[in-house]
Design a protein around this motif. Structure first.
Motif, PDB file in Angstrom:
ATOM      1  N   GLU A 199      49.181  45.126  38.765  1.00 57.03           N
ATOM      2  CA  GLU A 199      49.733  44.780  40.160  1.00 57.03           C
ATOM      3  C   GLU A 199      50.227  43.520  40.545  1.00 57.03           C
ATOM      4  O   GLU A 199      51.246  43.381  40.842  1.00 57.03           O
ATOM      5  CB  GLU A 199      48.356  44.761  40.858  1.00 57.03           C
ATOM      6  CG  GLU A 199      47.581  45.854  40.870  1.00 57.03           C
ATOM      7  CD  GLU A 199      46.008  45.752  41.594  1.00 57.03           C
ATOM      8  OE1 GLU A 199      45.699  44.520  41.610  1.00 57.03           O
ATOM      9  OE2 GLU A 199      45.348  46.606  41.870  1.00 57.03           O
ATOM     10  N   ILE A 232      31.500  40.455  38.825  1.00 52.33           N
ATOM     11  CA  ILE A 232      30.665  39.449  39.264  1.00 52.33           C
ATOM     12  C   ILE A 232      29.203  39.430  38.308  1.00 52.33           C
ATOM     13  O   ILE A 232      29.130  38.788  37.870  1.00 52.33           O
ATOM     14  CB  ILE A 232      30.321  39.569  40.951  1.00 52.33           C
ATOM     15  CG1 ILE A 232      31.783  38.912  41.622  1.00 52.33           C
ATOM     16  CG2 ILE A 232      29.079  38.563  41.061  1.00 52.33           C
ATOM     17  CD1 ILE A 232      31.389  39.035  43.102  1.00 52.33           C
ATOM     18  N   ASN A 253      35.797  39.064  47.572  1.00 47.52           N
ATOM     19  CA  ASN A 253      37.250  39.477  47.889  1.00 47.52           C
ATOM     20  C   ASN A 253      37.186  40.580  48.364  1.00 47.52           C
ATOM     21  O   ASN A 253      37.629  41.080  49.582  1.00 47.52           O
ATOM     22  CB  ASN A 253      38.204  39.163  46.751  1.00 47.52           C
ATOM     23  CG  ASN A 253      38.011  37.708  46.146  1.00 47.52           C
ATOM     24  OD1 ASN A 253      38.096  36.739  47.131  1.00 47.52           O
ATOM     25  ND2 ASN A 253      38.066  37.493  44.904  1.00 47.52           N
ATOM     26  N   GLY A 254      37.013  41.759  47.279  1.00 48.16           N
ATOM     27  CA  GLY A 254      37.109  43.170  47.721  1.00 48.16           C
ATOM     28  C   GLY A 254      37.332  43.586  46.350  1.00 48.16           C
ATOM     29  O   GLY A 254      37.646  43.130  45.456  1.00 48.16           O
ATOM     30  N   GLY A 269      40.014  45.639  45.551  1.00 54.11           N
ATOM     31  CA  GLY A 269      41.443  45.566  45.155  1.00 54.11           C
ATOM     32  C   GLY A 269      41.745  46.830  44.422  1.00 54.11           C
ATOM     33  O   GLY A 269      41.432  47.939  44.641  1.00 54.11           O
ATOM     34  N   GLY A 270      42.395  46.445  43.238  1.00 59.23           N
ATOM     35  CA  GLY A 270      42.742  47.474  42.612  1.00 59.23           C
ATOM     36  C   GLY A 270      41.919  47.915  41.359  1.00 59.23           C
ATOM     37  O   GLY A 270      42.365  48.650  40.534  1.00 59.23           O
ATOM     38  N   SER A 271      40.777  47.292  41.239  1.00 56.59           N
ATOM     39  CA  SER A 271      40.061  47.492  40.031  1.00 56.59           C
ATOM     40  C   SER A 271      39.465  48.641  40.126  1.00 56.59           C
ATOM     41  O   SER A 271      39.365  49.251  38.804  1.00 56.59           O
ATOM     42  CB  SER A 271      39.078  46.400  39.931  1.00 56.59           C
ATOM     43  OG  SER A 271      38.037  46.432  41.141  1.00 56.59           O
ATOM     44  N   LYS A 308      26.753  29.563  37.996  1.00 51.59           N
ATOM     45  CA  LYS A 308      26.103  28.639  38.394  1.00 51.59           C
ATOM     46  C   LYS A 308      25.041  27.876  37.383  1.00 51.59           C
ATOM     47  O   LYS A 308      23.956  27.881  37.746  1.00 51.59           O
ATOM     48  CB  LYS A 308      25.307  29.020  39.861  1.00 51.59           C
ATOM     49  CG  LYS A 308      25.991  29.820  40.858  1.00 51.59           C
ATOM     50  CD  LYS A 308      26.850  28.743  41.463  1.00 51.59           C
ATOM     51  CE  LYS A 308      27.825  29.477  42.768  1.00 51.59           C
ATOM     52  NZ  LYS A 308      28.839  28.789  42.817  1.00 51.59           N
TER      53      LYS A 308
HETATM   54  O1  0RQ Z   1      31.531  30.827  42.573  1.00 47.32           O
HETATM   55  O2  0RQ Z   1      33.369  30.344  44.247  1.00 47.32           O
HETATM   56  O3  0RQ Z   1      31.001  29.316  44.545  1.00 47.32           O
HETATM   57  O4  0RQ Z   1      32.470  28.725  42.589  1.00 47.32           O
HETATM   58  O5  0RQ Z   1      31.578  33.803  42.330  1.00 47.32           O
HETATM   59  O6  0RQ Z   1      33.708  33.428  40.048  1.00 47.32           O
HETATM   60  O7  0RQ Z   1      33.920  32.864  37.865  1.00 47.32           O
HETATM   61  O8  0RQ Z   1      35.533  31.899  39.549  1.00 47.32           O
HETATM   62  O9  0RQ Z   1      35.330  34.325  39.070  1.00 47.32           O
HETATM   63  O10 0RQ Z   1      37.985  33.788  39.884  1.00 47.32           O
HETATM   64  O11 0RQ Z   1      37.476  35.235  37.633  1.00 47.32           O
HETATM   65  O12 0RQ Z   1      36.858  35.825  40.057  1.00 47.32           O
HETATM   66  C1  0RQ Z   1      35.290  39.180  40.476  1.00 47.32           C
HETATM   67  C2  0RQ Z   1      35.468  37.669  42.118  1.00 47.32           C
HETATM   68  C3  0RQ Z   1      36.085  36.949  39.817  1.00 47.32           C
HETATM   69  C4  0RQ Z   1      37.435  38.482  40.825  1.00 47.32           C
HETATM   70  C5  0RQ Z   1      35.915  38.237  40.800  1.00 47.32           C
HETATM   71  C6  0RQ Z   1      30.528  33.083  41.593  1.00 47.32           C
HETATM   72  C7  0RQ Z   1      31.013  31.838  40.935  1.00 47.32           C
HETATM   73  C8  0RQ Z   1      32.157  31.409  41.749  1.00 47.32           C
HETATM   74  C9  0RQ Z   1      33.948  33.365  41.503  1.00 47.32           C
HETATM   75  P1  0RQ Z   1      32.131  29.453  43.580  1.00 47.32           P
HETATM   76  P2  0RQ Z   1      34.615  32.797  39.133  1.00 47.32           P
HETATM   77  P3  0RQ Z   1      36.981  34.592  39.068  1.00 47.32           P
HETATM   78  C10 0RQ Z   1      43.122  42.898  40.648  1.00 47.32           C
HETATM   79  C11 0RQ Z   1      41.899  43.395  40.440  1.00 47.32           C
HETATM   80  C12 0RQ Z   1      37.692  42.113  42.381  1.00 47.32           C
HETATM   81  C13 0RQ Z   1      38.913  42.447  42.748  1.00 47.32           C
HETATM   82  C14 0RQ Z   1      39.837  42.714  41.274  1.00 47.32           C
HETATM   83  C15 0RQ Z   1      37.798  39.639  41.924  1.00 47.32           C
HETATM   84  C16 0RQ Z   1      32.605  32.700  42.336  1.00 47.32           C
HETATM   85  O13 0RQ Z   1      38.032  38.923  39.745  1.00 47.32           O
HETATM   86  O14 0RQ Z   1      37.619  39.502  43.162  1.00 47.32           O
HETATM   87  O15 0RQ Z   1      39.444  42.797  40.227  1.00 47.32           O
HETATM   88  N1  0RQ Z   1      37.483  41.095  41.578  1.00 47.32           N
HETATM   89  N2  0RQ Z   1      41.164  43.071  41.698  1.00 47.32           N
HETATM   90  O16 0RQ Z   1      30.188  31.026  40.671  1.00 47.32           O
HETATM   91  C17 0RQ Z   1      26.579  34.912  42.089  1.00 47.32           C
HETATM   92  C18 0RQ Z   1      27.067  36.234  39.906  1.00 47.32           C
HETATM   93  C19 0RQ Z   1      28.419  35.419  40.021  1.00 47.32           C
HETATM   94  C20 0RQ Z   1      28.675  34.582  41.111  1.00 47.32           C
HETATM   95  C21 0RQ Z   1      30.396  34.493  39.461  1.00 47.32           C
HETATM   96  N3  0RQ Z   1      26.570  36.891  38.937  1.00 47.32           N
HETATM   97  N4  0RQ Z   1      26.286  35.865  41.255  1.00 47.32           N
HETATM   98  N5  0RQ Z   1      27.834  34.407  42.162  1.00 47.32           N
HETATM   99  N6  0RQ Z   1      29.692  33.902  40.739  1.00 47.32           N
HETATM  100  N7  0RQ Z   1      29.209  35.508  38.934  1.00 47.32           N
HETATM  101  C22 0RQ Z   1      43.623  42.240  41.737  1.00 47.32           C
HETATM  102  C23 0RQ Z   1      43.929  43.073  43.064  1.00 47.32           C
HETATM  103  O17 0RQ Z   1      43.519  44.189  43.113  1.00 47.32           O
HETATM  104  C24 0RQ Z   1      44.649  42.598  44.203  1.00 47.32           C
END
Ligand code: 0RQ
Length: 495
Positions: free
Chosen positions: A288, A358, A378-379, A381-383, A402
């Motif tokens: 994407e 997550i 976020n949402g 998305g395309g995953s 954390k």
């Molecule tokens: O928290 O923001 O308070 O620091 O979640 O985590 O490690 O920065 O992760 O930037 O790689 O994003 C799944 C959100 C990962 C993203 C997700 C907390 C962590 C942090 C973010 P802070 P990281 P990343 C292409 C495909 C869905 C959409 C998708 C996403 C915050 O990849 O949005 O895949 N994916 N789209 O501390 C509680 C847990 C946690 C947690 C991490 N187990 N429990 N909090 N965090 N793990 C794009 C499109 O389709 C458009």
């Protein structure tokens, strides 16, 4: 301006942002360009917010391709003018608004969104507001750095407002390949057989009489920050590359792999970096979002072609892209998200889907969207589009979050985005669990042994053993299954 608005009869529509914003009325649904945040309109949103500042009850629905920047999502959320938001966002203010239920957010598979707008599932689109590099002689629209859902908004909306952005070079013309499928019962196969195929037009064909206003602007997209690659992410990438090498060795993947899709975030960046350091060459990227690191991979020959729906580059990335535009032109193609994410195409080309979780549970269900089951991050998305339709579906996540207070491998996920049936491989910095063909108990054993952090391995084993005593196909003790999350909510620690 003649170069930008080539259609003479439309030049009379050039007007101010304020005038154009006046066409957006209370209660309307606005469909805008923009995808992970690039190529979204900025001038009309700014004018609209100024205009309705004192109107207490002004609310509109905002539909986009995917996430848009602070100067659209952030501005509208802070002004409190959104009633409903679809289908994806990543903005802090918007996140706050939807988690406090001030905004109704429908989180939708991106491949479903465009067709469902056409089916009328989400009501009428009153105004399409799209950023463009050019309007052609025929009155057609050449998008800028993303396509997203702009084609469907333009075809379905009653009125179209175009923001011509003079900061986006005319050189972008030609990089787009716009194709809209027919709808059932008359749908035909999408003629995209090879990821490099061009199947459409380099512009969005519209009825020019629907273009009611053209606003000239030079406002830039908000700058994009890139998550740094940390040691855990590097190790996750290494585990994944080792796996690819073994899959090639045993003949389950070809030498040049299969078209790669990569999500966004720090782990996704590390995976692309890992591929760049690997022996793999001449790969195809069918995804994407085309980020700076994709340019690196194209430059060095690791990738030979990249197809996406947005160019999400840093200011330096854009400078580099525009400088070498003639070279990139033959290697990069932007498609509507209805095509980039289309399950028919993804299944046909046999994509390798790599997305971030997550959390994942011991059976392989994945939560990509909700923190502790309730707060939207976020949402999807395309995953989901890529995961279910792919040749091989992979989820990556650090084993803890954390500082270890949270285990990303849990007895049961607190929200399900991707079911165990769709997830082939889970990778953490600890190792990789290959879940293909395994029963639930075998999956649980593989995930706990290979992916869980050592601090949480024993408690997970204890959970599984206790649940197994109930002799079930998918062993759970329901009272305990979400107790780790409950404990975190109460004490800020899962341990
Ligand atoms: O928290 O923001 O308070 O620091 O979640 O985590 O490690 O920065 O992760 O930037 O790689 O994003 C799944 C959100 C990962 C993203 C997700 C907390 C962590 C942090 C973010 P802070 P990281 P990343 C292409 C495909 C869905 C959409 C998708 C996403 C915050 O990849 O949005 O895949 N994916 N789209 O501390 C509680 C847990 C946690 C947690 C991490 N187990 N429990 N909090 N965090 N793990 C794009 C499109 O389709 C458009």
């Amino acid at each position: 301006m003649e170069e930008r608005v080539k259609c003479k009869s439309l030049r009379s529509k050039i007007t101010s942002a304020k005038e154009a914003a006046g066409m957006i009325k209370n209660g309307m649904t606005l469909g805008t360009s923009g995808f992970t945040p690039t190529g979204y309109p900025k001038a009309v949103p700014e004018a609209l917010v100024k205009m309705v500042e004192k109107e207490e009850d002004f609310k509109i629905n905002l539909y986009t391709g995917a996430s848009v920047g602070q100067s659209l999502d952030g501005l509208f959320a802070e002004a409190g003018i959104i009633s409903k938001r679809m289908p994806y966002q990543t903005n802090n203010s918007m996140r706050k608004a939807l988690n406090s239920c001030d905004v109704h957010y429908a989180d939708i598979h991106l491949s479903h969104f465009s067709q469902q707008v056409r089916y009328g599932f989400y009501g009428k689109i009153d105004v399409a507001l799209v950023e463009a590099a050019q309007i052609t002689e025929e009155g057609y629209i050449v998008p800028t750095t993303s396509i997203g859902a702009s084609p469907v908004f333009c075809s379905e909306a009653e009125h179209i407002i175009v923001e011509i952005n003079t900061k986006k070079p005319l050189g972008l013309c030609g990089i787009h390949d716009i194709y809209q499928p027919e709808d059932p019962p008359n749908r035909q196969p999408i003629p995209l057989v090879n990821p490099v195929d061009r199947i459409g037009k380099p512009y969005i064909e519209v009825d020019p009489s629907k273009i009611k206003a053209i606003v000239i602007t030079d406002l830039e997209d908000d700058p994009i920050g890139f998550a740094p690659v940390d040691e855990n992410s590097r190790q996750i990438a290494k585990n994944l590359i080792d796996f690819f090498e073994k899959e090639v060795e045993v003949g389950r993947l070809p030498e040049k792999l299969l078209p790669l899709q990569s999500g966004v975030g720090s782990v996704a960046n590390a995976v692309l970096k890992g591929i760049s350091d690997s022996r793999f060459k001449d790969l195809i990227f069918y995804s994407e979002v085309i980020q700076d690191n994709v340019l690196d991979l194209l430059d060095e020959g690791t990738f030979k072609f990249a197809s996406g729906t947005s160019l999400t580059l840093s200011p330096e990335g854009f400078e580099r892209f525009y400088q070498k535009f003639d070279e990139y032109r033959s290697k990069i193609l932007l498609r509507p998200m209805e095509i980039s994410n289309n399950p028919e195409v993804i299944r046909r080309i046999g994509s390798i889907a790599m997305n971030t979780a997550i959390e994942a549970d011991i059976f392989g269900n994945v939560n990509s969207t909700h923190i502790m089951g309730s707060k939207m991050m976020n949402g999807i998305g395309g995953s989901g589009d890529f995961t279910r339709a792919s040749y091989l579906s992979i989820f990556t996540t650090p084993s803890i979050a954390k500082d270890g207070d949270i285990s990303s491998i849990v007895p049961m996920v607190s929200h399900v985005d991707h079911t165990e049936h769709d997830v082939n491989i889970i990778v953490t910095e600890q190792g990789l669990a290959d879940l293909r063909g395994l029963s639930p108990v075998q999956r649980a054993e593989a995930i706990i042994e290979n992916c869980a952090h050592p601090d949480y391995q024993k408690p997970l084993e204890e959970y599984l053993n206790k649940a197994k005593a109930g002799s079930c196909h998918t062993p759970h003790t329901l009272g305990d299954s979400l107790s780790w999350h409950e404990k975190f909510v109460q004490t800020k620690k899962m341990r």
